[in-house]
Every structure is written in structure tokens, then in C-alpha cells.
Design a protein around this motif. Structure first.
Motif, PDB file in Angstrom:
ATOM      1  N   GLN A   8      12.551  11.811  11.588  1.00 58.17           N
ATOM      2  CA  GLN A   8      12.441  13.039  12.373  1.00 58.17           C
ATOM      3  C   GLN A   8      11.919  14.224  11.581  1.00 58.17           C
ATOM      4  O   GLN A   8      11.201  15.070  12.112  1.00 58.17           O
ATOM      5  N   LYS A   9      12.246  14.286  10.290  1.00 57.46           N
ATOM      6  CA  LYS A   9      11.981  15.520   9.546  1.00 57.46           C
ATOM      7  C   LYS A   9      11.188  15.335   8.247  1.00 57.46           C
ATOM      8  O   LYS A   9      10.604  16.295   7.758  1.00 57.46           O
ATOM      9  N   GLU A  10      11.187  14.147   7.668  1.00 56.72           N
ATOM     10  CA  GLU A  10      10.801  14.042   6.272  1.00 56.72           C
ATOM     11  C   GLU A  10       9.520  13.262   5.993  1.00 56.72           C
ATOM     12  O   GLU A  10       9.059  13.248   4.849  1.00 56.72           O
ATOM     13  N   MET A  11       8.926  12.623   6.983  1.00 62.13           N
ATOM     14  CA  MET A  11       7.783  11.770   6.693  1.00 62.13           C
ATOM     15  C   MET A  11       6.488  12.573   6.571  1.00 62.13           C
ATOM     16  O   MET A  11       6.262  13.528   7.310  1.00 62.13           O
ATOM     17  N   TYR A  12       5.637  12.159   5.636  1.00 60.19           N
ATOM     18  CA  TYR A  12       4.292  12.711   5.498  1.00 60.19           C
ATOM     19  C   TYR A  12       3.359  11.869   6.370  1.00 60.19           C
ATOM     20  O   TYR A  12       2.937  10.779   5.978  1.00 60.19           O
ATOM     21  N   THR A  13       3.081  12.378   7.548  1.00 66.86           N
ATOM     22  CA  THR A  13       2.290  11.645   8.536  1.00 66.86           C
ATOM     23  C   THR A  13       0.985  12.376   8.787  1.00 66.86           C
ATOM     24  O   THR A  13       0.958  13.607   8.853  1.00 66.86           O
ATOM     25  N   PHE A  14      -0.096  11.624   8.911  1.00 69.35           N
ATOM     26  CA  PHE A  14      -1.399  12.232   9.170  1.00 69.35           C
ATOM     27  C   PHE A  14      -2.184  11.368  10.144  1.00 69.35           C
ATOM     28  O   PHE A  14      -1.962  10.160  10.261  1.00 69.35           O
ATOM     29  N   GLU A  15      -3.060  12.021  10.874  1.00 71.97           N
ATOM     30  CA  GLU A  15      -3.905  11.339  11.860  1.00 71.97           C
ATOM     31  C   GLU A  15      -5.317  11.206  11.300  1.00 71.97           C
ATOM     32  O   GLU A  15      -5.891  12.173  10.785  1.00 71.97           O
ATOM     33  N   ILE A  16      -5.884  10.015  11.414  1.00 70.54           N
ATOM     34  CA  ILE A  16      -7.261   9.794  11.000  1.00 70.54           C
ATOM     35  C   ILE A  16      -7.832   8.661  11.846  1.00 70.54           C
ATOM     36  O   ILE A  16      -7.177   7.637  12.048  1.00 70.54           O
ATOM     37  N   ALA A  17      -9.034   8.896  12.394  1.00 69.75           N
ATOM     38  CA  ALA A  17      -9.692   7.899  13.255  1.00 69.75           C
ATOM     39  C   ALA A  17      -8.757   7.455  14.382  1.00 69.75           C
ATOM     40  O   ALA A  17      -8.675   6.274  14.719  1.00 69.75           O
ATOM     41  N   ARG A  44      -5.675   7.172  14.457  1.00 67.52           N
ATOM     42  CA  ARG A  44      -4.545   6.355  14.034  1.00 67.52           C
ATOM     43  C   ARG A  44      -3.546   7.237  13.297  1.00 67.52           C
ATOM     44  O   ARG A  44      -3.935   8.128  12.553  1.00 67.52           O
ATOM     45  N   SER A  45      -2.263   6.977  13.511  1.00 67.41           N
ATOM     46  CA  SER A  45      -1.200   7.709  12.822  1.00 67.41           C
ATOM     47  C   SER A  45      -0.733   6.890  11.628  1.00 67.41           C
ATOM     48  O   SER A  45      -0.267   5.755  11.780  1.00 67.41           O
ATOM     49  N   LEU A  46      -0.891   7.479  10.459  1.00 66.65           N
ATOM     50  CA  LEU A  46      -0.518   6.818   9.213  1.00 66.65           C
ATOM     51  C   LEU A  46       0.518   7.659   8.476  1.00 66.65           C
ATOM     52  O   LEU A  46       0.540   8.883   8.609  1.00 66.65           O
ATOM     53  N   THR A  47       1.367   7.011   7.678  1.00 66.89           N
ATOM     54  CA  THR A  47       2.448   7.702   6.981  1.00 66.89           C
ATOM     55  C   THR A  47       2.558   7.204   5.555  1.00 66.89           C
ATOM     56  O   THR A  47       2.557   5.992   5.307  1.00 66.89           O
ATOM     57  N   LEU A  48       2.658   8.149   4.615  1.00 70.19           N
ATOM     58  CA  LEU A  48       2.972   7.773   3.241  1.00 70.19           C
ATOM     59  C   LEU A  48       4.373   7.169   3.218  1.00 70.19           C
ATOM     60  O   LEU A  48       5.300   7.723   3.816  1.00 70.19           O
ATOM     61  N   LYS A  49       4.540   6.065   2.546  1.00 68.87           N
ATOM     62  CA  LYS A  49       5.811   5.347   2.691  1.00 68.87           C
ATOM     63  C   LYS A  49       6.990   6.158   2.149  1.00 68.87           C
ATOM     64  O   LYS A  49       6.967   6.619   1.009  1.00 68.87           O
ATOM     65  N   PRO A  50       8.013   6.349   2.976  1.00 67.30           N
ATOM     66  CA  PRO A  50       9.208   7.084   2.554  1.00 67.30           C
ATOM     67  C   PRO A  50      10.261   6.197   1.897  1.00 67.30           C
ATOM     68  O   PRO A  50      11.237   6.698   1.363  1.00 67.30           O
ATOM     69  N   GLU A  51      10.091   4.882   1.980  1.00 70.21           N
ATOM     70  CA  GLU A  51      11.019   3.941   1.359  1.00 70.21           C
ATOM     71  C   GLU A  51      10.293   2.616   1.183  1.00 70.21           C
ATOM     72  O   GLU A  51       9.200   2.408   1.722  1.00 70.21           O
ATOM     73  N   PRO A 100       0.816  -1.228   0.000  1.00 67.24           N
ATOM     74  CA  PRO A 100       0.000   0.000   0.000  1.00 67.24           C
ATOM     75  C   PRO A 100       0.841   1.266   0.000  1.00 67.24           C
ATOM     76  O   PRO A 100       2.032   1.259   0.329  1.00 67.24           O
ATOM     77  N   MET A 101       0.181   2.366  -0.337  1.00 64.22           N
ATOM     78  CA  MET A 101       0.856   3.660  -0.403  1.00 64.22           C
ATOM     79  C   MET A 101       1.175   4.193   0.994  1.00 64.22           C
ATOM     80  O   MET A 101       2.100   4.966   1.170  1.00 64.22           O
ATOM     81  N   PHE A 102       0.400   3.793   1.998  1.00 65.88           N
ATOM     82  CA  PHE A 102       0.655   4.273   3.360  1.00 65.88           C
ATOM     83  C   PHE A 102       0.600   3.107   4.331  1.00 65.88           C
ATOM     84  O   PHE A 102      -0.010   2.069   4.064  1.00 65.88           O
ATOM     85  N   GLU A 103       1.280   3.297   5.447  1.00 65.02           N
ATOM     86  CA  GLU A 103       1.387   2.275   6.491  1.00 65.02           C
ATOM     87  C   GLU A 103       1.215   2.949   7.846  1.00 65.02           C
ATOM     88  O   GLU A 103       1.228   4.178   7.953  1.00 65.02           O
ATOM     89  N   HIS A 104       1.084   2.137   8.892  1.00 66.19           N
ATOM     90  CA  HIS A 104       1.082   2.694  10.241  1.00 66.19           C
ATOM     91  C   HIS A 104       2.449   3.334  10.512  1.00 66.19           C
ATOM     92  O   HIS A 104       3.498   2.769  10.196  1.00 66.19           O
ATOM     93  N   THR A 105       2.425   4.517  11.099  1.00 60.73           N
ATOM     94  CA  THR A 105       3.649   5.283  11.336  1.00 60.73           C
ATOM     95  C   THR A 105       4.673   4.481  12.136  1.00 60.73           C
ATOM     96  O   THR A 105       5.885   4.574  11.897  1.00 60.73           O
ATOM     97  N   GLU A 106       4.203   3.678  13.062  1.00 61.63           N
ATOM     98  CA  GLU A 106       5.098   2.910  13.929  1.00 61.63           C
ATOM     99  C   GLU A 106       6.011   1.990  13.121  1.00 61.63           C
ATOM    100  O   GLU A 106       7.153   1.718  13.537  1.00 61.63           O
TER     101      GLU A 106
END
Length: 415
Positions: free
Chosen positions: A62-71, A73-80, A42-48
Motif C-alpha cells: 500500500q505504501k512502500e513499493m517503488y512502482t513505475f509504468e512503462i509501455a 505495464r506496471s513494474l515494481t522494484l522488488k521489495p523482498e 531480476p531487480m524488478f517484476e510485474h507489480t501484480e
């Protein structure tokens, strides 16, 4: 007011997309020669996942992740690409299948970082992973796949740099030595590096701040602190590369930007991109699967930026062949001819030809101009006279010769 594209992203326009398709097809072909199969996550995963896998002291987390909160839950667009594949490998219990498991992927990734030539905030990555192989033969194979890919594209003059960054056991002695070296200038380091000093001082070596780089000159080298096992593994890697005739340079400065690496770390470097010279980077990550919650499983792989790759091809003057967009163009005069043209076009397409026809009610002269712009090999002309005789007029667009061909024989003629 027009809505513009977000900063750090780029449209891949139709006139450029063939280049992407070409390098993607070459990458797939090379990977499949070595027994790798495609993996999609998937395009995004759990931030953890990324905090545990990449490491919370890295610039990425620390600086570069696109992280967002929804319901909640903390989710992040995959950086790698590696951590999501590892997560899926564990979640779907792929480790119970026959090992080693060999995967490749082609994926977009996202990092909020300073834009530079060949680096965007949405970028695209080729990658491969091998799970379940502790032998340095796997490391050599991963490097070979990368070099084979570049050679297939015709890219020459690349340099392979290799290093060993040890394992947790031998890294502890190095950590202490590095802290002793850095401590006299600790107050002069940036705030991020001050935080890294206790958590992961090796990250300081990879700091992008010119000020911090002044104080790491002459720092101890990990290669001098390797345990016997890591030292032997690195020697085996060099022996394997020597056997393959792959030239390399031992570069003690390579630490890679992600915390999960152990033992092998490598970069493939081009002189055609200025400061952003690394076009492929990878290494071994024997503890990552266990760190994320799976069984003890060795891993090794690489990531390769597609945007940078295309810049290298351009800089080296390597032309990507343009595909043929049209084998046959069908020009029609009159309603009856248009209906007959639809049937002929579908028959030709069903037999593997690329066929276009006029959908804008142009005149015959304009249709010929359009066919010429499409670089069509042939143009089929259908009017009332042709329909009455059950033929078409077939023009060879290269030499402008024209002949009548029975509709029943058209496929055989143009193929």
C-alpha cells in the motif's frame, strides 16, 4: 551543482566493501553446508506479483513499493526476495525436479519507508527458501541455518521468538474473534487499519501507529484458535528445536509483515539496535506457490538484512578481518625497468599473488611510501643495475631487510 546520492540509499565505499564481501562469503559457506544453491532474480517484476504474493493490505504494497509504468505495464522494484524466487520456481517448472528444492540469494531490495538506523530505502538481504517440504523438520533447519550463520560470525546474545499464525481454515475463527474485539474501537483506528478490518484484521496487530497499538492490547491470540493440524505442527517445531538445543520464546505477537505466511512465523532479535531489534525474520508459506499460479507446494524460508547485520557486528565489537591488498609491490627506476617490471608482475599474478606497481612515475622514495601505505609484504626494486645482472632487490617490508634475488627465483622466494 553536484548531484547527490538519492535519499535512503548509501554508497558502499572501497574501504568498507571488504566487510560486505566477508559476510557474503560466510553466508554462502554456511548455506552450502546445508545443500542450498544460489538463486538470482531480476531487480524488478510485474507489480501484480507482489500484490498477489505479499498481499494488497500490507504496508509494503500500500505504501512502500517503488512502482513505475512503462509501455502500459506496471513494474515494481522488488521489495523482498521470496516472491521473485517463487515466480521463477513456477515459470521455469523447477517443481518437476527433485524436491525439496533449497535455494539462497543475496539481493538488493527497495521500499519507500521512513529511514531508521539499519533501515534504508535501498537495502540488501540474505535469504533462503525450501520448496516441497511440509515437515516441520524443514522449519527447524531454516532456523538452524540462521543461527549457524550468526554463530559463525561470532554473534552472541540473540533471541529466537517463534509463533504459529495458523492456516486459512483455523484463521477464520480467529478473524471473527479479532473483529469482535476490535469493533468497539474501530472508529479510533487509523484509516489504513479501518480498511484492514474487513480485508485482513490480523494486519492491524502489526500496525506501526502508537494510537492503534493502544487498542490491540489484550487482543485474542492466534495460538488459542489453532486447528489440530496447526497445533501439532507447532508442537513438532518446538520439539525439533529442543532436540537441536536451540533456545526460543513463544511470542504470540509475531504476525510478520507479509500476508503469505502460514503456520510458523519467527524472528531473531538483538538488543543492540534499539527499536529496530529484528535482524532475521521468516516462516512458512504453504499457499504462496499456488497463489501465484503454481502447483500446491509447501515453502519455508527467511530474510536477513545485511545493513542491520553489519550494525550488530559493530555494536558487539566483532572485527571483520581486513584482506591483504598487496603481496608484492614493484618499484622501478627507468623505462627498461618499467618494462621488465610489467613482465615480472604478470608472472607473479599468474601464480596467485596480489601485485601492484607504480603507474604514476613516482620517484623511488615515493614508491616506497606508497608500498608502505598498501601494507605490502615485499617490495621488489628494479633498476638498470638489476636488469644487467638479471636480478631484483627484494625488501621485506616488515623487518626492512633487503637481498638480491634472481628473477628466476623470485616467485619461489616470495611465495
Amino acid at each position: 551543482m553536484i548531484i547527490n546520492i538519492p535519499k535512503g540509499t548509501k554508497d558502499i565505499l572501497p574501504k568498507e566493501v571488504y566487510k560486505w564481501q566477508y559476510v557474503e562469503n560466510v553466508f554462502r559457506s554456511v548455506c552450502e553446508k546445508y545443500g542450498f544453491i544460489e538463486f538470482r532474480t531480476p531487480m524488478f517484476e510485474h507489480t501484480e506479483l507482489f500484490k498477489r504474493g505479499i498481499g494488497d493490505t500490507t504496508d509494503v504494497v500500500q505504501k512502500e513499493m517503488y512502482t513505475f509504468e512503462i509501455a502500459e505495464r506496471s513494474l515494481t522494484l522488488k521489495p523482498e526476495g521470496t516472491s521473485p524466487v517463487v515466480r521463477s520456481f513456477i515459470e521455469n517448472k523447477l517443481y518437476v525436479d527433485q524436491l525439496p528444492a533449497k535455494y539462497y540469494y543475496i539481493t538488493p531490495c527497495f521500499r519507500y519507508e521512513k529511514m531508521q538506523k539499519g533501515r534504508q530505502r535501498e537495502f540488501h538481504q540474505f535469504g533462503i527458501e525450501i520448496f516441497g517440504a511440509k515437515s516441520m523438520l524443514a522449519d527447524a533447519e531454516v532456523i538452524t541455518v540462521a543461527m549457524d550463520f550468526f554463530n559463525t560470525l561470532g554473534v552472541k546474545g540473540l533471541k529466537l521468538h517463534i509463533n504459529s499464525i495458523g492456516c486459512p481454515e483455523c484463521r477464520m475463527a480467529y478473524r471473527n474473534a479479532l473483529q469482535d474485539f476490535l469493533r468497539p474501537n474501530l472508529d479510533k483506528l487509523c484509516d489504513t487499519c479501518k480498511e484492514r478490518f474487513d480485508k485482513n484484521p490480523m494486519r492491524i496487530l502489526d500496525c506501526k501507529s502508537p494510537e492503534c497499538q493502544k487498542y490491540v492490547v489484550g487482543a485474542p491470540k492466534m495460538l488459542d484458535y489453532l486447528c489440530d493440524d496447526c497445533k501439532e505442527a507447532f508442537n513438532q517445531l518446538k520439539t525439533n528445536l529442543d532436540s537441536l538445543g536451540i533456545e526460543y520464546e513463544v511470542d504470540a505477537g509475531i504476525v510478520r509483515g507479509l500476508d503469505y505466511y502460514t503456520k510458523t512465523a519467527f524472528e531473531i532479535i538483538s538488543d543492540d539496535l534499539g527499536a529496530q531489534s529484528t535482524v532475521c525474520g521468516g516462516g512458512r508459506y504453504d499457499n504462496l506457490v499456488a497463489e501465484i499460479g503454481g502447483p500446491d507446494t509447501a515453502g519455508v524460508g527467511f530474510g536477513l538484512g545485511i545493513e542491520r547485520l553489519l550494525l550488530i557486528l559493530e555494536a558487539k565489537g566483532i572485527e571483520i578481518p581486513k584482506p591483504d591488498t598487496c603481496d608484492v609491490f614493484i618499484a622501478c627506476l627507468g623505462d627498461a625497468a618499467k618494462r621488465e617490471g610489467l613482465k615480472i608482475a604478470q608472472n607473479l599474478r599468474a601464480n596467485g599473488l596480489k601485485v601492484l606497481s607504480d603507474v604514476c612515475d613516482r620517484g623511488l622514495k615515493a614508491q616506497f611510501k606508497y608500498a608502505d601505505r598498501l601494507n605490502s609484504k615485499y617490495t621488489v626494486v628494479i633498476g638498470d643495475d638489476e636488469i644487467a645482472k638479471n636480478v631484483v632487490s627484494l625488501r621485506d617490508m616488515e623487518n626492512s631487510s633487503q637481498e638480491e634475488v634472481s628473477i628466476d627465483k623470485l616467485l619461489e622466494r616470495v611465495k
